[in-house]
Design a protein around this motif. Structure first.
Motif, mmCIF file in Angstrom:
data_model
loop_
_atom_site.group_PDB
_atom_site.id
_atom_site.type_symbol
_atom_site.label_atom_id
_atom_site.label_comp_id
_atom_site.label_asym_id
_atom_site.label_seq_id
_atom_site.Cartn_x
_atom_site.Cartn_y
_atom_site.Cartn_z
ATOM 1 N N ILE A 184 -14.511 62.224 -11.025
ATOM 2 C CA ILE A 184 -13.123 61.811 -10.822
ATOM 3 C C ILE A 184 -12.490 62.591 -9.673
ATOM 4 C CG2 ILE A 184 -10.810 61.820 -11.843
ATOM 5 C CD1 ILE A 184 -12.155 61.215 -14.549
ATOM 6 N N VAL A 185 -12.699 63.900 -9.658
ATOM 7 C CA VAL A 185 -12.123 64.735 -8.597
ATOM 8 C C VAL A 185 -12.638 64.291 -7.230
ATOM 9 C CG1 VAL A 185 -12.104 67.065 -7.621
ATOM 10 C CG2 VAL A 185 -11.660 66.736 -10.047
ATOM 11 N N ARG A 186 -13.920 63.978 -7.124
ATOM 12 C CA ARG A 186 -14.485 63.547 -5.839
ATOM 13 C C ARG A 186 -13.944 62.188 -5.414
ATOM 14 N NH1 ARG A 186 -20.837 65.533 -6.298
ATOM 15 N NH2 ARG A 186 -20.349 67.719 -6.748
ATOM 16 N N LEU A 187 -13.801 61.274 -6.375
ATOM 17 C CA LEU A 187 -13.259 59.956 -6.047
ATOM 18 C C LEU A 187 -11.808 60.074 -5.576
ATOM 19 C CD1 LEU A 187 -14.660 57.765 -8.979
ATOM 20 C CD2 LEU A 187 -15.453 57.830 -6.617
ATOM 21 N N LYS A 188 -11.026 60.918 -6.247
ATOM 22 C CA LYS A 188 -9.629 61.101 -5.859
ATOM 23 C C LYS A 188 -9.521 61.770 -4.479
ATOM 24 C CE LYS A 188 -7.552 59.161 -9.240
ATOM 25 N NZ LYS A 188 -6.695 57.963 -9.010
ATOM 26 N N ALA A 189 -10.458 62.642 -4.157
ATOM 27 C CA ALA A 189 -10.470 63.280 -2.839
ATOM 28 C C ALA A 189 -10.720 62.232 -1.752
ATOM 29 C CB ALA A 189 -11.532 64.370 -2.784
ATOM 30 N N LEU A 190 -11.607 61.275 -2.022
ATOM 31 C CA LEU A 190 -11.859 60.193 -1.064
ATOM 32 C C LEU A 190 -10.601 59.355 -0.860
ATOM 33 C CD1 LEU A 190 -15.411 58.962 -2.180
ATOM 34 C CD2 LEU A 190 -14.826 60.187 -0.082
ATOM 35 N N GLU A 191 -9.877 59.080 -1.956
ATOM 36 C CA GLU A 191 -8.623 58.338 -1.848
ATOM 37 C C GLU A 191 -7.626 59.081 -0.962
ATOM 38 O OE1 GLU A 191 -6.567 56.987 -5.337
ATOM 39 O OE2 GLU A 191 -8.401 56.203 -6.246
ATOM 40 N N LEU A 192 -7.522 60.381 -1.169
ATOM 41 C CA LEU A 192 -6.582 61.195 -0.390
ATOM 42 C C LEU A 192 -6.935 61.170 1.090
ATOM 43 C CD1 LEU A 192 -4.148 63.063 -0.422
ATOM 44 C CD2 LEU A 192 -5.698 64.978 -0.861
ATOM 45 N N GLU A 193 -8.222 61.232 1.396
ATOM 46 C CA GLU A 193 -8.659 61.169 2.797
ATOM 47 C C GLU A 193 -8.236 59.845 3.438
ATOM 48 O OE1 GLU A 193 -12.820 61.849 3.173
ATOM 49 O OE2 GLU A 193 -12.749 63.834 2.234
ATOM 50 N N GLU A 194 -8.423 58.750 2.702
ATOM 51 C CA GLU A 194 -8.067 57.437 3.240
ATOM 52 C C GLU A 194 -6.552 57.302 3.370
ATOM 53 O OE1 GLU A 194 -9.070 53.885 5.006
ATOM 54 O OE2 GLU A 194 -10.363 55.540 4.390
ATOM 55 N N GLU A 195 -5.805 57.842 2.395
ATOM 56 C CA GLU A 195 -4.344 57.821 2.476
ATOM 57 C C GLU A 195 -3.853 58.577 3.705
ATOM 58 O OE1 GLU A 195 -2.894 59.427 -1.157
ATOM 59 O OE2 GLU A 195 -3.522 57.700 -2.354
ATOM 60 N N THR A 196 -4.507 59.688 3.998
ATOM 61 C CA THR A 196 -4.134 60.484 5.171
ATOM 62 C C THR A 196 -4.371 59.702 6.455
ATOM 63 O OG1 THR A 196 -4.715 62.542 4.014
ATOM 64 C CG2 THR A 196 -4.572 62.648 6.413
ATOM 65 N N ARG A 197 -5.488 58.985 6.539
ATOM 66 C CA ARG A 197 -5.767 58.152 7.721
ATOM 67 C C ARG A 197 -4.692 57.082 7.908
ATOM 68 N NH1 ARG A 197 -11.180 58.083 5.571
ATOM 69 N NH2 ARG A 197 -12.513 59.552 6.683
ATOM 70 N N VAL A 198 -4.292 56.461 6.785
ATOM 71 C CA VAL A 198 -3.249 55.413 6.855
ATOM 72 C C VAL A 198 -1.940 56.019 7.328
ATOM 73 C CG1 VAL A 198 -1.855 53.823 5.486
ATOM 74 C CG2 VAL A 198 -4.321 53.942 5.117
ATOM 75 N N THR A 199 -1.590 57.164 6.789
ATOM 76 C CA THR A 199 -0.326 57.824 7.163
ATOM 77 C C THR A 199 -0.328 58.215 8.646
ATOM 78 O OG1 THR A 199 -0.123 58.727 4.925
ATOM 79 C CG2 THR A 199 1.203 59.758 6.651
ATOM 80 N N GLU A 200 -1.444 58.683 9.131
ATOM 81 C CA GLU A 200 -1.532 59.101 10.534
ATOM 82 C C GLU A 200 -1.370 57.925 11.487
ATOM 83 O OE1 GLU A 200 -5.299 61.005 10.661
ATOM 84 O OE2 GLU A 200 -4.541 62.952 9.974
ATOM 85 N N ARG A 201 -1.689 56.722 11.001
ATOM 86 C CA ARG A 201 -1.578 55.543 11.851
ATOM 87 C C ARG A 201 -0.277 54.786 11.642
ATOM 88 N NH1 ARG A 201 -6.581 56.888 11.251
ATOM 89 N NH2 ARG A 201 -8.183 56.393 12.783
ATOM 90 N N ALA A 202 0.582 55.324 10.781
ATOM 91 C CA ALA A 202 1.863 54.644 10.503
ATOM 92 C C ALA A 202 2.821 54.766 11.688
ATOM 93 C CB ALA A 202 2.502 55.265 9.269
#
Length: 202
Positions: A184-202
Motif C-alpha cells: 500500500i505504501v509503495r502504491l501510494k508513493a507512485l500516486e504521489l509521484e504522478e500527482e506531482t507531475r500533474v501539478t508541475e504541468r498545471a
C-alpha cells in the motif's frame, strides 16, 4: 506576419502543454483506480485469512488538518464482514488527543493489539464517543511504515468476534498484514509521484 507566427506558436505550445497535462491527469486517474482495485483485493485476502472467521479492515492515512496531524479513514477501500453501524461515522482521528488503538499505534510506530473491555466507550472523548461501535471487542493496528519518516497511516483490523486471540494465529495474520501495508505504501508513493507531475504541468 511575425506577430501571427508568434501567436500561432504560443497557441500550439499551449495546446501541446494542455494535451500533455490531460494525458497525465488520465494516467493519474487510471493509476488511482488500479491501486484501489489492488488494495481492495489485498484487504479481502487479509480479512478472510484467519481460520476462525473473517475480520473487518479499515485504512487510515496520515494527513494534516488545521495544522494538526490527523488519520483520515479511506471511504472507498475497506473490508467489512460484520455489521457495526455506529463505527461508520468515524472519519478523522487525532493522534494527539483521541484514545484509540490506531492513534497509539501511529504515535509509537508499533503494532498494537487490544481486547477491549465492555466499558471501552467511556474512555473516548465527546467528539468520537458515538463514532466507535460499542460492539467492537478487539482492535489490531499496524502502522504503514515509511523509510526514515513517520508512518503513512494505519491499517486497522477489528471486530466483535474475537478471531485473533490465539498468539500463533495473530502472528500469522500480522505477518500477512505487514506485507500488505508495504504494498500500500509503495502504491501510494507512485500516486504521489504522478500527482506531482500533474501539478508541475498545471
Amino acid at each position: 506576419m511575425l506577430i501571427f507566427d508568434l501567436m500561432n506558436d504560443m497557441l500550439t505550445r499551449r495546446a501541446a502543454a494542455t494535451a500533455e497535462r490531460n494525458a497525465h491527469l488520465e494516467s493519474l486517474q487510471r493509476l488511482r483506480e488500479n491501486n484501489r482495485q489492488i488494495i481492495s483485493s489485498l484487504l479481502q485476502m487479509v480479512g478472510r485469512s484467519p481460520r476462525r472467521g473473517n475480520v473487518n479492515i479499515h485504512l487510515f492515512y496520515a494527513g494534516s488538518l488545521d495544522g494538526r496531524t490527523v488519520l483520515r479513514k479511506d471511504r472507498l477501500v475497506y473490508y467489512e464482514c460484520e455489521d457495526l453501524p455506529q463505527n461508520f461515522s468515524l472519519d478523522v482521528a487525532y493522534p494527539d488527543t483521541d484514545e484509540l488503538v490506531i492513534c497509539d499505534s501511529y504515535r509509537s510506530d508499533e503494532i498494537l493489539y487490544e481486547e477491549l473491555p465492555v466499558t471501552h466507550p467511556e474512555r473516548y472523548n465527546a467528539r468520537i464517543r458515538n463514532k466507535v461501535d460499542p460492539q467492537i471487542t478487539w482492535v489490531l493496528a499496524l502502522p504503514m511504515h515509511r523509510e526514515d519518516a513517520a508512518p503513512a497511516g494505519v491499517l486497522c483490523a477489528f471486530g466483535n468476534k474475537r478471531v485473533l486471540t490465539d498468539a500463533t494465529t495473530r502472528r500469522t495474520f500480522q505477518s500477512l498484514a505487514v506485507g500488505v501495508t508495504d504494498v500500500i505504501v509503495r502504491l501510494k508513493a507512485l500516486e504521489l509521484e504522478e500527482e506531482t507531475r500533474v501539478t508541475e504541468r498545471a
